[in-house]
Design a protein around this motif. Structure first.
Motif, PDB file in Angstrom:
ATOM      1  N   PRO A 148       0.845  -1.198   0.000  1.00 16.36           N
ATOM      2  CA  PRO A 148       0.000   0.000   0.000  1.00 16.36           C
ATOM      3  C   PRO A 148       0.884   1.253   0.000  1.00 16.36           C
ATOM      4  O   PRO A 148       2.102   1.159  -0.084  1.00 16.36           O
ATOM      5  N   SER A 177      -2.824   0.289  -3.669  1.00 16.59           N
ATOM      6  CA  SER A 177      -2.242  -0.949  -3.153  1.00 16.59           C
ATOM      7  C   SER A 177      -2.140  -1.985  -4.260  1.00 16.59           C
ATOM      8  O   SER A 177      -2.990  -2.052  -5.147  1.00 16.59           O
ATOM      9  N   PHE A 193      -8.319  -3.985   1.787  1.00 17.28           N
ATOM     10  CA  PHE A 193      -7.570  -2.880   1.197  1.00 17.28           C
ATOM     11  C   PHE A 193      -8.430  -1.974   0.323  1.00 17.28           C
ATOM     12  O   PHE A 193      -8.046  -0.830   0.061  1.00 17.28           O
ATOM     13  N   ILE A 249      -7.055  -1.370  -5.075  1.00 13.93           N
ATOM     14  CA  ILE A 249      -6.065  -2.439  -5.030  1.00 13.93           C
ATOM     15  C   ILE A 249      -6.028  -3.176  -6.362  1.00 13.93           C
ATOM     16  O   ILE A 249      -7.066  -3.390  -6.998  1.00 13.93           O
TER      17      ILE A 249
END
Length: 271
Positions: A124, A135, A155, A161
């Motif tokens: 991250p 991330s 996340f 992400i």
């Protein structure tokens, strides 16, 4: 309104620093997990107090955190990751998932030091503190689809992400891991330029930060290449092309590229 997750599991943090706090707060605020499902341990009273203030559980030791968690996030400094995992190795069992956000520590080392086979690496970055993290995760061979889904949910609570092969992680660190610092420098420089051009400092800084935020949102939401968006602002013989000419003379783009390559190289050396 928070929507509680139907998949409630126990989440433990080994290391209770700023990144761990950002993840834990984001997870609880989004409703992915209730605060009571999150636990950690720390020797410093002020860090324990911060986590307690959000309703997270504070346990006596890191060993207890591992023993009492379904997913364990390793969020310690890379320099001490080996020592910490070797000490915690007796507490890991096959029913647990190890998630590492320690920069530069390879999957094979995590497995060797912890004895754990279900592992996911995540890189991250610091905008996690405001829910805008970038991330990237790498899923180990023994991690299950449920493991992946849970980590994605964690996340996503602090930003966006993506998934990538582990071989790209040094470059990810060089770009998104270190990248916020480059952007902060750019914002500071834009503000300084505004002051040099006659603007009050507070107005210059506000305009610089909002301009960067707005430009990033345009790239993200428009689906257009940054070059297209740049051309749309650049009129013939206008102010913008005059400024771009100066950036090109100063090697602006090449310098940014070199910074990312240098940070990637340094990450390789550290790992």
């Amino acid at each position: 309104m928070e929507i509680p997750s139907l998949d409630v599991f126990k989440l433990g943090f080994i290391g209770a620093g700023n990144m761990a706090e950002s993840i834990a707060r984001g997870v609880a605020k989004s409703g992915v997990l209730p605060a009571t499902a999150i636990r950690t341990s720390h020797y410093r009273a002020e860090r324990r107090s911060v986590f307690q203030s959000f309703g997270f559980q504070i346990l006596e030791s890191s060993g207890q955190v591992v023993a009492d968690s379904d997913i364990v996030i390793l969020s310690v400094k890379p320099q001490i990751a080996r020592k910490v995992l070797l000490e915690l190795k007796p507490f890991f069992t096959d029913d647990k998932l190890l998630v590492s956000i320690a920069a530069g520590i390879k999957m094979r080392d995590l497995q060797e030091w912890s004895g754990q086979h279900r592992i996911i690496r995540v890189m991250p970055n610091t905008p996690a503190a405001v829910g805008e993290a970038a991330s990237v995760m790498c899923v180990g061979e023994m991690a299950t689809e449920k493991d992946k889904e849970r980590v994605v949910s964690l996340f996503k609570a602090i930003g966006k992400i993506w998934t990538a092969d582990e071989k790209f992680f040094d470059a990810v660190t060089g770009l998104s891991g270190s990248g916020p610092a480059y952007v902060y420098i750019a914002i500071e420089a834009l503000a300084d330029g505004g002051v040099a051009a006659g603007l009050p400092r507070d107005l210059a800084l506000a305009l610089a930060s909002q301009t960067v935020l707005g430009a990033a949102s345009m790239v993200d939401m428009s689906g257009k290449h940054p070059g297209q968006l740049k051309d749309a602002v650049t009129s013939p013989a206008g102010t913008t092309i005059a400024g771009i000419h100066e950036l090109e003379k100063g090697g602006f783009r090449g310098t940014l590229m070199s910074a990312i390559i240098a940070a990637t190289k340094r990450c390789c050396e550290l790992s």
